[in-house]
Motif scaffolding. Structure first.
Motif, short mmCIF file in Angstrom:
data_model
loop_
_atom_site.label_atom_id
_atom_site.label_comp_id
_atom_site.label_asym_id
_atom_site.label_seq_id
_atom_site.Cartn_x
_atom_site.Cartn_y
_atom_site.Cartn_z
N SER A 9 0.83 -1.21 0.00
CA SER A 9 0.00 0.00 0.00
C SER A 9 0.86 1.26 0.00
N THR A 49 -2.91 3.11 -2.35
CA THR A 49 -4.31 2.80 -2.08
C THR A 49 -4.93 3.93 -1.27
N GLY A 50 -6.23 4.07 -1.40
CA GLY A 50 -6.93 5.07 -0.60
C GLY A 50 -7.66 6.08 -1.46
N VAL A 51 -8.26 7.04 -0.77
CA VAL A 51 -9.02 8.11 -1.42
C VAL A 51 -8.31 9.42 -1.15
N GLY A 90 -8.05 6.31 -11.28
CA GLY A 90 -8.99 5.67 -10.36
C GLY A 90 -10.42 6.03 -10.70
N VAL A 93 -15.23 9.20 -6.14
CA VAL A 93 -16.09 8.68 -5.07
C VAL A 93 -17.12 9.72 -4.65
N ARG A 106 -10.64 7.57 -5.60
CA ARG A 106 -10.13 6.32 -5.04
C ARG A 106 -9.14 5.75 -6.06
N SER A 108 -7.11 3.20 -8.11
CA SER A 108 -7.44 1.85 -8.55
C SER A 108 -6.18 1.05 -8.78
#
Length: 110
Positions: A9, A49-51, A90, A93, A106, A108
């Motif tokens: 991550s 990873t994450g927003v 990504g 959201v 987010r 991807s």
């Protein structure tokens, strides 16, 4: 497991271009957000990873769940893949009207 390296991550890689903390990093198929600033070739931690809230093309009306791309020339998120020139980053959201300057994205996995 003897062969486990890391969760993935966060990756530490040589910066493919100068980057500031919070900036988008594109290194081949690696896409993420810089956790710190770095000069070209210097090590940088990249969150994969994450927003993240990112600046977007002001004219784009982005809908919830829309694929978003990164325009490296403008350093902006866009809904336009520009005939494959822009890199898929990504999905949105949230909806982001044409009057807004940013969107939550987010990242991807690719």
């Amino acid at each position: 497991m003897k062969n486990f390296e890391q969760a993935g991550s966060n990756l530490t890689i040589p910066a493919p271009a100068a980057v500031v903390s919070g900036g988008v990093v594109i290194a081949g198929e690696i896409r993420g957000i810089a956790a710190g600033s770095a000069a070209i070739g210097a090590k940088v931690d990249v969150v994969t990873t994450g927003v993240f809230r990112l600046p977007k093309v002001a004219a784009d009306n982005i809908t919830l769940g829309a694929a978003v791309y990164y325009d490296a020339g403008e350093s902006l998120v866009t809904i336009d893949d520009d005939e494959g020139t822009n890199v898929k980053l990504g999905v949105a959201v949230e909806a982001a009207a044409a009057t807004t300057g940013s969107v939550a994205v987010r990242l991807s996995a690719f």
